[in-house]
Design an enzyme around this catalytic site. Sequence first.
Site, PDB file in Angstrom:
ATOM      1  N   LYS A 299       0.786  -1.181  -0.191  1.00  0.00           N
ATOM      2  CA  LYS A 299       0.068  -0.334   0.076  1.00  0.00           C
ATOM      3  C   LYS A 299       0.391   1.498   0.212  1.00  0.00           C
ATOM      4  CE  LYS A 299      -3.255   2.765   3.031  1.00  0.00           C
ATOM      5  NZ  LYS A 299      -3.933   2.825   4.463  1.00  0.00           N
TER       6      LYS A 299
ATOM      7  N   ASP B  75      -2.934  10.466   3.690  1.00  0.00           N
ATOM      8  CA  ASP B  75      -3.747   9.850   3.488  1.00  0.00           C
ATOM      9  C   ASP B  75      -4.610  10.990   4.505  1.00  0.00           C
ATOM     10  OD1 ASP B  75      -6.252   8.571   3.942  1.00  0.00           O
ATOM     11  OD2 ASP B  75      -5.488   7.196   5.316  1.00  0.00           O
TER      12      ASP B  75
ATOM     13  N   LYS C 141     -10.068  13.227   8.141  1.00  0.00           N
ATOM     14  CA  LYS C 141      -9.430  12.944   8.764  1.00  0.00           C
ATOM     15  C   LYS C 141      -9.748  13.592  10.088  1.00  0.00           C
ATOM     16  CE  LYS C 141      -6.131   9.104   8.063  1.00  0.00           C
ATOM     17  NZ  LYS C 141      -7.363   7.405   8.538  1.00  0.00           N
TER      18      LYS C 141
ATOM     19  N   ASP D 265       1.910   6.248   5.445  1.00  0.00           N
ATOM     20  CA  ASP D 265       0.787   5.348   5.506  1.00  0.00           C
ATOM     21  C   ASP D 265       1.316   4.970   3.835  1.00  0.00           C
ATOM     22  OD1 ASP D 265      -1.162   4.547   5.250  1.00  0.00           O
ATOM     23  OD2 ASP D 265      -3.133   5.441   4.365  1.00  0.00           O
TER      24      ASP D 265
ATOM     25  N   ASP E  12     -11.930   7.182   3.520  1.00  0.00           N
ATOM     26  CA  ASP E  12     -11.070   6.883   4.377  1.00  0.00           C
ATOM     27  C   ASP E  12     -10.852   5.350   4.229  1.00  0.00           C
ATOM     28  OD1 ASP E  12      -8.566   7.703   5.740  1.00  0.00           O
ATOM     29  OD2 ASP E  12     -10.371   7.568   7.815  1.00  0.00           O
TER      30      ASP E  12
ATOM     31  N   GLU F  46     -10.058   3.647   2.247  1.00  0.00           N
ATOM     32  CA  GLU F  46      -8.657   3.788   1.341  1.00  0.00           C
ATOM     33  C   GLU F  46      -7.773   2.553   0.562  1.00  0.00           C
ATOM     34  OE1 GLU F  46      -7.130   5.365   3.515  1.00  0.00           O
ATOM     35  OE2 GLU F  46      -5.258   4.917   3.310  1.00  0.00           O
TER      36      GLU F  46
ATOM     37  N   ARG G 165      -7.748  -0.206   1.175  1.00  0.00           N
ATOM     38  CA  ARG G 165      -8.405  -1.340   0.787  1.00  0.00           C
ATOM     39  C   ARG G 165      -8.187  -1.309  -0.839  1.00  0.00           C
ATOM     40  NH1 ARG G 165     -12.492  -1.955   5.185  1.00  0.00           N
ATOM     41  NH2 ARG G 165     -10.798  -0.730   6.402  1.00  0.00           N
TER      42      ARG G 165
HETATM   43  N1  BES Z   1      -4.263   4.463   6.995  1.00  0.00           N
HETATM   44  C1  BES Z   1      -5.072   4.283   7.745  1.00  0.00           C
HETATM   45  C2  BES Z   1      -5.119   2.954   8.838  1.00  0.00           C
HETATM   46  C3  BES Z   1      -4.546   3.922  10.035  1.00  0.00           C
HETATM   47  C4  BES Z   1      -5.179   4.719  10.609  1.00  0.00           C
HETATM   48  C5  BES Z   1      -3.119   3.529  10.624  1.00  0.00           C
HETATM   49  C6  BES Z   1      -4.377   5.025  12.012  1.00  0.00           C
HETATM   50  C7  BES Z   1      -2.109   3.912  11.302  1.00  0.00           C
HETATM   51  C8  BES Z   1      -3.376   5.127  12.584  1.00  0.00           C
HETATM   52  C9  BES Z   1      -6.759   3.585   6.656  1.00  0.00           C
HETATM   53  O1  BES Z   1      -6.139   3.928   5.445  1.00  0.00           O
HETATM   54  C10 BES Z   1      -8.031   4.286   7.630  1.00  0.00           C
HETATM   55  O2  BES Z   1      -8.252   4.831   7.632  1.00  0.00           O
HETATM   56  N2  BES Z   1      -9.049   3.149   8.075  1.00  0.00           N
HETATM   57  C11 BES Z   1      -9.844   3.432   9.070  1.00  0.00           C
HETATM   58  C12 BES Z   1     -10.612   2.940   8.017  1.00  0.00           C
HETATM   59  C13 BES Z   1     -12.023   2.654   8.681  1.00  0.00           C
HETATM   60  C14 BES Z   1     -12.644   4.486   7.214  1.00  0.00           C
HETATM   61  C15 BES Z   1     -13.041   1.767   8.090  1.00  0.00           C
HETATM   62  C16 BES Z   1      -9.866   3.666   9.533  1.00  0.00           C
HETATM   63  O3  BES Z   1      -8.953   2.478  10.724  1.00  0.00           O
HETATM   64  O4  BES Z   1     -10.223   4.058  10.582  1.00  0.00           O
HETATM   65 ZN    ZN Z   2      -4.861   4.695   4.371  1.00  0.00          ZN
HETATM   66 MN    MN Z   3      -7.499   6.566   5.685  1.00  0.00          MN
END
Ligand code: BES
Ligand code: ZN
Ligand code: MN
Length: 486
Positions: free
Chosen positions: A258, A263, A270, A281, A340, A342, A344
């Site tokens: 990834k 992000d 966020k 990220d 967010d 994204e 996947r």
């Molecule tokens: N890059 C983030 C995941 C992440 C969050 C990694 C905090 C490290 C610390 C990912 O793209 C994301 O934002 N995931 C969301 C998914 C949710 C919207 C289902 C998350 O984990 O909040």
């Molecule tokens: Zn992300």
């Molecule tokens: Mn994200």
Amino acid sequence: MDFHTQVMAPGATAKLSADALLLVLVGDKLPADLDAPLANAVAEAVKLGDLVLKPGKTAYLRQVPGVKAPRVAVAVAKDASARAVKAAGNAGIALVKSLGVKHLAVLVAGTDTLGGPQAEALATAAADAVYLYRTTKPSAAEPPVLAKLTLLVAKGDAAAAAAGLARGAAIAEGVTLARELANRPGNHCTPTLLAAEARTMAKAQGLKIEVLDKKQIEALGMGSFLAVAQGSDEPPRFIVMHYQGAAKGVAPLVLVGKGITFDSGGISLKPGEGMDEMKFDMGGAASVVGTMLAVSQLKPKLNLIGVIAACENMPSGRALKPGDVVTSMSGQTIEVLNTDAEGRLILCDALTYVERFKPAAVVDIATLTGACVVALGAVHSGLFSPDDALAADLLAAGQAALDTCWRMPMDDEYDEGLKSNFADMANIGGRPGGAITAAMFLKRFTAKLRWAHLDIAATAWKSGAAKGATGRPVGLLTHWVLAQVK
Ligand code: BES
Ligand code: ZN
Ligand code: MN
């Protein structure tokens, strides 16, 4: 850094010329076979209360009578395991790394055998200690001058130790590259720069590399990946690196990273606090580049392909919106309920893309979910796979590399949250089990693959005062690849 082994009886170490000697003492007693000048100095330090023979304890001794090296660092290890030796190595190296030590000799005393795992652990500990991020910080301190490590070994251990050092040296280079790429800020480390850095690495190692631009990504039909990229002014890149160590027809291993270079969350923006850390990220992508570097130095007889989907996730008038439905390269449609989620969305197209290689196995690596941070903390990366044998191999590789992962469940019930009234699936389930639903989403794109997913959201970087990339899981991945040589 250069790594060497030197055969030497513990009783001869006082004659060694080096800028510093690191003495790792295994256990809570003074080893009997230690050189008299060293043994005397350590005994004296214990007597004075400067050194306690307990795990993690250290002492720094200068100008020890009868010892040629002008500095001696002593560090106590709990036992002779690679993990304990590494912990002691870390503590001991910390004592000398900011001094003018160019050449460090290391003696592990109090154990009969010093194997490859211990040698590897010391090499990676040393490289980790001397790495310093400087690229965008002109005022940064001068980096440590430590450039050479000599591991003192008994004759019978020399071959295994040398092999371990070589493995450690290669992993260390991969880890350092991964750390450096991930540490660079988002305005420097764009998808374009990531591709350029991957190209530089590939050219230096003699690897074949292709970098696809937006037009070529469109031609492949990667509607889901492009939907994430469309909100940003930075163009996306799709990077494919080939290491060939076996005949062309041999089914390759494939790593998929990834590569979200920043992000923001997109329209599902966020919160501001800590958002800077979303420059990390692309940690999965960085680990793929680092692993390609490590593996191409170790030259195992197999084929390995590293694939990276790289773009930014940004809000704009062109950005993907909640409720939008996108068509993935597989033909399956996805309702984007949260922009967010994204990672996947870009990985699913990359997983479909790699079907063409008819891989022996595919591992994707992604800073995918905050839920994985909550579930496992920063100790283990999350491991998800429907394939028990592949999961077992990755767990073992993590143990061997001291870069561990923990297997999480993938029962079909976890897939239910991904139902959508408007597309084949939604891109999020509920909050409970969020790391697992993310994995279940990816699983829908892996029917033709032997596949595993590593969620490195908590392990790829550290927050707080030590904020910075860790280079994980380059060690795990390199060990996994090496173990696949038939
Ligand atoms: N890059 C983030 C995941 C992440 C969050 C990694 C905090 C490290 C610390 C990912 O793209 C994301 O934002 N995931 C969301 C998914 C949710 C919207 C289902 C998350 O984990 O909040
Ligand atoms: Zn992300
Ligand atoms: Mn994200």
